[in-house]
Write a protein that holds these residues in place. Sequence first.
Motif, PDB file in Angstrom:
ATOM      1  N   GLY A 172      63.469  23.880  52.093  1.00 37.07           N
ATOM      2  CA  GLY A 172      62.851  24.237  50.824  1.00 37.07           C
ATOM      3  C   GLY A 172      63.467  23.475  49.675  1.00 37.07           C
ATOM      4  N   ARG A 173      63.635  24.177  48.552  1.00 35.76           N
ATOM      5  CA  ARG A 173      64.222  23.584  47.339  1.00 35.76           C
ATOM      6  C   ARG A 173      65.698  23.929  47.292  1.00 35.76           C
ATOM      7  N   THR A 192      60.138  15.420  48.955  1.00 34.92           N
ATOM      8  CA  THR A 192      59.198  14.740  48.059  1.00 34.92           C
ATOM      9  C   THR A 192      59.697  14.631  46.629  1.00 34.92           C
ATOM     10  N   ALA A 193      60.766  15.368  46.282  1.00 33.48           N
ATOM     11  CA  ALA A 193      61.259  15.339  44.907  1.00 33.48           C
ATOM     12  C   ALA A 193      62.779  15.393  44.870  1.00 33.48           C
ATOM     13  N   VAL A 194      63.362  14.467  44.115  1.00 32.01           N
ATOM     14  CA  VAL A 194      64.807  14.452  43.878  1.00 32.01           C
ATOM     15  C   VAL A 194      64.995  14.390  42.379  1.00 32.01           C
ATOM     16  N   GLY A 210      76.785   9.709  49.507  1.00 30.58           N
ATOM     17  CA  GLY A 210      77.142   8.932  50.688  1.00 30.58           C
ATOM     18  C   GLY A 210      75.941   8.379  51.434  1.00 30.58           C
ATOM     19  N   ASN A 211      76.208   7.416  52.277  1.00 31.59           N
ATOM     20  CA  ASN A 211      75.170   6.763  53.085  1.00 31.59           C
ATOM     21  C   ASN A 211      74.438   7.767  53.966  1.00 31.59           C
ATOM     22  N   GLY A 212      73.137   7.624  54.023  1.00 32.54           N
ATOM     23  CA  GLY A 212      72.321   8.444  54.898  1.00 32.54           C
ATOM     24  C   GLY A 212      72.274   9.907  54.524  1.00 32.54           C
ATOM     25  N   ALA A 213      72.611  10.241  53.285  1.00 39.28           N
ATOM     26  CA  ALA A 213      72.663  11.648  52.872  1.00 39.28           C
ATOM     27  C   ALA A 213      71.342  12.370  53.100  1.00 39.28           C
ATOM     28  N   PHE A 214      70.230  11.654  52.986  1.00 42.22           N
ATOM     29  CA  PHE A 214      68.916  12.288  53.129  1.00 42.22           C
ATOM     30  C   PHE A 214      68.096  11.658  54.263  1.00 42.22           C
ATOM     31  N   SER A 223      62.716  19.593  48.227  1.00 43.96           N
ATOM     32  CA  SER A 223      63.159  19.044  46.944  1.00 43.96           C
ATOM     33  C   SER A 223      64.631  19.386  46.738  1.00 43.96           C
ATOM     34  N   ILE A 224      65.278  18.571  45.898  1.00 47.85           N
ATOM     35  CA  ILE A 224      66.691  18.792  45.624  1.00 47.85           C
ATOM     36  C   ILE A 224      66.995  18.462  44.176  1.00 47.85           C
TER      37      ILE A 224
END
Length: 120
Positions: A61-62, A116-118, A105-109, A94-95
């Motif tokens: 989720g968010r 869909t939203a940062v 850091g690398n590959g965090a997401f 979303s975050i």
Amino acid sequence: MKNAKYWFCVVILLLSNFVVSAYDFSKEGIYYEFNDSDWEGLTVAVTRKGSAKQQTGAYGGRVVIPSSVSYKGNTYRVSEIKGEAFAGCSELTSIVIPNSVSRIGNGAFRDCSKLTAVDI
């Protein structure tokens, strides 16, 4: 030789416990680890829940990361998102990342297919 095998197994079991525990504490569904590079010990990093198997469904989720978090009577500034902290969280949509975070850091997401939203 039998004694050596016993101690080898004990060491492996102890080390596997450290590998599985990837975080120091959690608060409101977010996992944190203390920043070893912070000599004052006043900052924490958002991290993953544990192994890849444990990570499944850890975040969804968010997610709103706070700029600071209290734990055991101390307040810590959230300064970092560790590599692969959210990797594989396929339900994360979303975050919100506070401006206290100065490093991601690398590959965090990685493999967050519904993200869909940062908001930074």
